[in-house]
Design a protein around this motif. Structure first.
Motif, PDB file in Angstrom:
ATOM      1  N   GLY A   1       0.731  -1.336  -0.039  1.00 12.13           N
ATOM      2  CA  GLY A   1       0.018   0.481  -0.004  1.00 12.13           C
ATOM      3  C   GLY A   1       0.776   1.363  -0.251  1.00 12.13           C
ATOM      4  N   ARG A   2       2.690   1.355  -0.603  1.00  8.29           N
ATOM      5  CA  ARG A   2       2.572   2.465  -0.518  1.00  8.29           C
ATOM      6  C   ARG A   2       1.815   2.976  -1.284  1.00  8.29           C
ATOM      7  NH1 ARG A   2       8.894   0.452  -1.990  1.00  8.29           N
ATOM      8  NH2 ARG A   2       9.081  -0.982  -0.187  1.00  8.29           N
ATOM      9  N   PRO A   3       1.832   4.795  -1.120  1.00  8.33           N
ATOM     10  CA  PRO A   3       1.342   5.776  -1.845  1.00  8.33           C
ATOM     11  C   PRO A   3       1.990   6.064  -3.157  1.00  8.33           C
ATOM     12  CG  PRO A   3       2.533   6.896  -0.518  1.00  8.33           C
ATOM     13  CD  PRO A   3       2.475   5.369   0.528  1.00  8.33           C
ATOM     14  N   GLU A   4       1.486   6.211  -4.168  1.00  8.26           N
ATOM     15  CA  GLU A   4       2.270   6.524  -5.428  1.00  8.26           C
ATOM     16  C   GLU A   4       1.558   7.625  -6.206  1.00  8.26           C
ATOM     17  OE1 GLU A   4       0.746   4.598 -10.296  1.00  8.26           O
ATOM     18  OE2 GLU A   4       0.517   3.133  -8.197  1.00  8.26           O
ATOM     19  N   VAL A   5       2.529   8.456  -5.890  1.00  8.57           N
ATOM     20  CA  VAL A   5       2.462   9.664  -7.307  1.00  8.57           C
ATOM     21  C   VAL A   5       2.766   9.966  -8.164  1.00  8.57           C
ATOM     22  CG1 VAL A   5       3.953  11.531  -7.498  1.00  8.57           C
ATOM     23  CG2 VAL A   5       4.550  10.331  -4.795  1.00  8.57           C
ATOM     24  N   GLN A   6       1.210  10.417  -8.858  1.00  9.78           N
ATOM     25  CA  GLN A   6       1.432  10.242 -10.774  1.00  9.78           C
ATOM     26  C   GLN A   6       1.838  11.608 -10.792  1.00  9.78           C
ATOM     27  OE1 GLN A   6      -0.286   8.325 -12.019  1.00  9.78           O
ATOM     28  NE2 GLN A   6      -0.582   6.999 -10.376  1.00  9.78           N
ATOM     29  N   VAL A   7       2.868  11.283 -11.757  1.00  9.70           N
ATOM     30  CA  VAL A   7       3.650  13.058 -12.626  1.00  9.70           C
ATOM     31  C   VAL A   7       3.087  12.967 -14.007  1.00  9.70           C
ATOM     32  CG1 VAL A   7       5.600  13.541 -13.332  1.00  9.70           C
ATOM     33  CG2 VAL A   7       5.211  11.916 -10.672  1.00  9.70           C
ATOM     34  N   ASP A   8       2.283  13.700 -13.815  1.00  7.55           N
ATOM     35  CA  ASP A   8       2.580  14.467 -15.632  1.00  7.55           C
ATOM     36  C   ASP A   8       3.534  14.107 -16.071  1.00  7.55           C
ATOM     37  OD1 ASP A   8       1.554  15.029 -18.130  1.00  7.55           O
ATOM     38  OD2 ASP A   8       1.764  17.360 -17.825  1.00  7.55           O
ATOM     39  N   ASP A   9       2.940  12.707 -17.295  1.00  7.64           N
ATOM     40  CA  ASP A   9       4.104  12.246 -17.994  1.00  7.64           C
ATOM     41  C   ASP A   9       4.378  12.932 -19.861  1.00  7.64           C
ATOM     42  OD1 ASP A   9       6.031  10.438 -18.719  1.00  7.64           O
ATOM     43  OD2 ASP A   9       4.955   9.287 -18.948  1.00  7.64           O
TER      44      ASP A   9
ATOM     45  N   ARG B   1       4.643  17.561 -34.709  1.00  4.30           N
ATOM     46  CA  ARG B   1       4.863  17.500 -33.259  1.00  4.30           C
ATOM     47  C   ARG B   1       3.551  17.243 -32.449  1.00  4.30           C
ATOM     48  NH1 ARG B   1       9.543  19.614 -31.041  1.00  4.30           N
ATOM     49  NH2 ARG B   1       9.799  18.517 -28.794  1.00  4.30           N
ATOM     50  N   ILE B   2       2.675  18.316 -33.026  1.00  7.12           N
ATOM     51  CA  ILE B   2       0.921  18.552 -32.413  1.00  7.12           C
ATOM     52  C   ILE B   2       0.465  16.490 -32.459  1.00  7.12           C
ATOM     53  CG2 ILE B   2      -0.962  19.839 -32.251  1.00  7.12           C
ATOM     54  CD1 ILE B   2       0.390  21.974 -32.776  1.00  7.12           C
ATOM     55  N   GLU B   3       0.752  16.295 -33.485  1.00  7.35           N
ATOM     56  CA  GLU B   3      -0.122  15.354 -33.940  1.00  7.35           C
ATOM     57  C   GLU B   3      -0.112  14.186 -33.238  1.00  7.35           C
ATOM     58  OE1 GLU B   3       0.069  14.970 -38.009  1.00  7.35           O
ATOM     59  OE2 GLU B   3      -1.639  16.430 -38.053  1.00  7.35           O
ATOM     60  N   ALA B   4       1.850  14.363 -33.407  1.00  8.09           N
ATOM     61  CA  ALA B   4       2.397  13.274 -32.505  1.00  8.09           C
ATOM     62  C   ALA B   4       1.980  13.194 -30.762  1.00  8.09           C
ATOM     63  CB  ALA B   4       3.614  13.049 -32.871  1.00  8.09           C
ATOM     64  N   ARG B   5       2.039  13.966 -30.384  1.00  7.30           N
ATOM     65  CA  ARG B   5       1.144  14.353 -29.246  1.00  7.30           C
ATOM     66  C   ARG B   5      -0.058  13.973 -28.676  1.00  7.30           C
ATOM     67  NH1 ARG B   5       4.109  20.264 -27.382  1.00  7.30           N
ATOM     68  NH2 ARG B   5       6.226  19.706 -27.533  1.00  7.30           N
ATOM     69  N   LEU B   6      -0.702  14.123 -29.698  1.00 10.92           N
ATOM     70  CA  LEU B   6      -2.519  14.119 -29.598  1.00 10.92           C
ATOM     71  C   LEU B   6      -2.111  12.504 -29.131  1.00 10.92           C
ATOM     72  CD1 LEU B   6      -3.618  16.917 -31.525  1.00 10.92           C
ATOM     73  CD2 LEU B   6      -3.774  16.813 -28.765  1.00 10.92           C
TER      74      LEU B   6
ATOM     75  N   ALA C   1      -0.667  10.807 -26.810  1.00  9.95           N
ATOM     76  CA  ALA C   1      -1.889  10.547 -25.036  1.00  9.95           C
ATOM     77  C   ALA C   1      -3.083   9.718 -25.376  1.00  9.95           C
ATOM     78  CB  ALA C   1      -1.985  12.119 -25.477  1.00  9.95           C
ATOM     79  N   ALA C   2      -3.430  10.025 -26.564  1.00  8.20           N
ATOM     80  CA  ALA C   2      -4.592   8.793 -26.833  1.00  8.20           C
ATOM     81  C   ALA C   2      -5.081   7.523 -26.650  1.00  8.20           C
ATOM     82  CB  ALA C   2      -5.503   9.295 -28.170  1.00  8.20           C
TER      83      ALA C   2
END
Length: 172
Positions: free
Chosen positions: A72-80, A95-100, A103-104
Motif C-alpha cells: 500500500g505504498r502511496p503512488e505519486v502520479q507525475v505528468d508524463d 509534433r502536435i499530431e504525434a503528441r495527441l 496521449a490518446a
C-alpha cells in the motif's frame, strides 16, 4: 563492471518501459527499475545462464511491483508529457499530431485492466513470446493469449469509437 551487470545495463530501456506500464508514473517507474536491478545483482546466482535474462528481470520487477502495491505504498502520479518531447518530428503540425496520438493511445492502454495491460506490454512492446510471458506471469499460455486478445479487441473498439466520434464531430 561484470558481464552480467553490462547485460542488465543493456536492458535498462526495456525495463524502464515495463516499469512505466506498471507504475504509471516516471518517478515510481525509476524506483521500480532501481529496485529490480538491485535485486538482480544481489541474487545473480538465481539466473540460469542460457535462459532469457530479460524475462528473469521482468519477473523480478513484476513481483516487486506486486509486493509494493500490496504494502500500500502511496503512488505519486507525475505528468508524463516529457515523453512526447522525445518523439522525432519534422514540423510543428506533426509534433502536435504525434503528441495527441501518443496521449490518446496512452489513455486507451491505461484504461485496460491491469492484467490485460501487462500482457499487452510484454508481448507487443517487449516482444516476449506467449510462452515467455506466461512463464514470467506464472499463467497458462492460453490465459496470456486470451488476455492479449481481449486487450487488442478493447483497443480496437475504443479507437473505432473515437474515430466515429471525430467524424461525427467534424461533419457538423
Amino acid at each position: 563492471m561484470s558481464e552480467f551487470g553490462l547485460r542488465i545495463v543493456a536492458l535498462l530501456p526495456r525495463l524502464r518501459g515495463l516499469a512505466r506500464t506498471l507504475a504509471r508514473s516516471r518517478d515510481a517507474a525509476d524506483d521500480l527499475v532501481q529496485a529490480t536491478c538491485e535485486k538482480a545483482l544481489r541474487n545473480s546466482d538465481g539466473w540460469t545462464p542460457g535462459t532469457r535474462l530479460d524475462a528473469w528481470l521482468f519477473r523480478i520487477m513484476r513481483n516487486h511491483w506486486i509486493d509494493t502495491v500490496r504494502r500500500g505504498r502511496p503512488e505519486v502520479q507525475v505528468d508524463d508529457e516529457a515523453v512526447a518531447h522525445e518523439l522525432p518530428v519534422e514540423d510543428g503540425v506533426r509534433r502536435i499530431e504525434a503528441r495527441l496520438t501518443l496521449a490518446a493511445v496512452r489513455t486507451l492502454v491505461d484504461a485496460l485492466p491491469d492484467d490485460q495491460r501487462t500482457v499487452l506490454m510484454l508481448v507487443c512492446v517487449e516482444d516476449l513470446s506467449y510462452r515467455d510471458a506466461a512463464e514470467m506471469l506464472e499463467l497458462p499460455i492460453g490465459t496470456v493469449m486470451s488476455r492479449l486478445s481481449r486487450a487488442r479487441a478493447a483497443l480496437v473498439a475504443a479507437m473505432d469509437s473515437d474515430d466515429r466520434a471525430t467524424r461525427l464531430g467534424g461533419e457538423e
